[in-house]
Write a protein that holds these residues in place. Sequence first.
Motif, short mmCIF file in Angstrom:
data_model
loop_
_atom_site.label_atom_id
_atom_site.label_comp_id
_atom_site.label_asym_id
_atom_site.label_seq_id
_atom_site.Cartn_x
_atom_site.Cartn_y
_atom_site.Cartn_z
N ALA A 12 -23.45 7.57 4.22
CA ALA A 12 -22.37 7.30 5.16
C ALA A 12 -22.83 6.22 6.14
CB ALA A 12 -21.99 8.56 5.92
N SER A 13 -21.88 5.39 6.57
CA SER A 13 -22.19 4.34 7.54
C SER A 13 -21.05 4.24 8.54
CB SER A 13 -22.39 3.01 6.83
OG SER A 13 -22.61 1.98 7.78
N ASP A 14 -21.39 3.96 9.78
CA ASP A 14 -20.37 3.71 10.79
C ASP A 14 -20.32 2.23 11.15
OD1 ASP A 14 -22.66 3.35 12.29
OD2 ASP A 14 -22.11 4.76 13.86
N GLY A 15 -20.96 1.40 10.35
CA GLY A 15 -21.00 -0.04 10.60
C GLY A 15 -22.31 -0.48 11.25
N ASP A 16 -22.92 0.41 12.02
CA ASP A 16 -24.19 0.10 12.68
C ASP A 16 -25.35 0.88 12.08
OD1 ASP A 16 -23.07 -1.65 14.59
OD2 ASP A 16 -22.49 0.06 15.84
N LEU A 17 -25.06 2.06 11.60
CA LEU A 17 -26.10 2.99 11.16
C LEU A 17 -25.72 3.55 9.80
CD1 LEU A 17 -28.67 4.53 12.08
CD2 LEU A 17 -27.16 6.20 13.15
N THR A 18 -26.67 3.57 8.89
CA THR A 18 -26.46 4.16 7.56
C THR A 18 -27.32 5.41 7.46
OG1 THR A 18 -26.04 1.99 6.60
CG2 THR A 18 -26.61 3.75 5.08
N LEU A 19 -26.69 6.49 6.98
CA LEU A 19 -27.38 7.77 6.85
C LEU A 19 -27.22 8.32 5.45
CD1 LEU A 19 -26.10 9.49 10.12
CD2 LEU A 19 -28.27 8.30 9.79
N VAL A 20 -28.20 9.09 5.02
CA VAL A 20 -28.12 9.84 3.77
C VAL A 20 -27.94 11.30 4.17
CG1 VAL A 20 -29.32 10.52 1.67
CG2 VAL A 20 -29.57 8.19 2.55
N LEU A 21 -26.86 11.90 3.72
CA LEU A 21 -26.53 13.28 4.06
C LEU A 21 -26.66 14.15 2.83
CD1 LEU A 21 -23.25 12.35 5.93
CD2 LEU A 21 -25.48 12.73 6.96
N GLN A 22 -27.21 15.32 2.99
CA GLN A 22 -27.37 16.25 1.89
C GLN A 22 -26.92 17.62 2.36
OE1 GLN A 22 -31.27 16.27 0.23
NE2 GLN A 22 -30.67 17.47 -1.53
N GLU A 48 -21.11 14.66 14.11
CA GLU A 48 -22.33 15.17 14.73
C GLU A 48 -23.58 14.56 14.10
OE1 GLU A 48 -24.14 19.42 16.19
OE2 GLU A 48 -23.22 19.36 14.20
N ALA A 49 -23.52 14.24 12.80
CA ALA A 49 -24.67 13.64 12.11
C ALA A 49 -25.05 12.31 12.75
CB ALA A 49 -24.35 13.44 10.63
N PHE A 50 -24.05 11.49 13.09
CA PHE A 50 -24.34 10.20 13.72
C PHE A 50 -24.88 10.39 15.14
CE2 PHE A 50 -21.74 8.66 10.23
CZ PHE A 50 -22.49 7.57 9.82
N VAL A 51 -24.33 11.36 15.88
CA VAL A 51 -24.83 11.64 17.23
C VAL A 51 -26.28 12.12 17.16
CG1 VAL A 51 -24.56 13.17 19.23
CG2 VAL A 51 -22.54 12.15 18.16
#
Length: 86
Positions: A12-22, A48-51
């Motif tokens: 997932a990405s919010d445009g600034d940060l990319t995360l791998v969620l499991q 909440e993951a981005f926060v």
Amino acid sequence: MMFRMSKKKYTASDGDLTLVLQEIEDGWLLVRSPTDPAMITQARSLKEAFVMARDAFACLAEARKDRDRWKRPAARKPAARKFVNA
């Protein structure tokens, strides 16, 4: 803490940060960064993951700055002595 890993992984990405969620048990998400393996946290939702990830990155930056501040300086060689013949 021990938990069973699920096979469902998302990026997932919010445009600034990319995360791998499991997805892990009890509705939690394991949150990791593809750019920094030290960043690992948990969240209940995508928002909440981005926060939580931003908070984890801030904590890592502070810890790394503190670690660098307390590093021992490199050992210096003693100055060469000159002897004068009398």
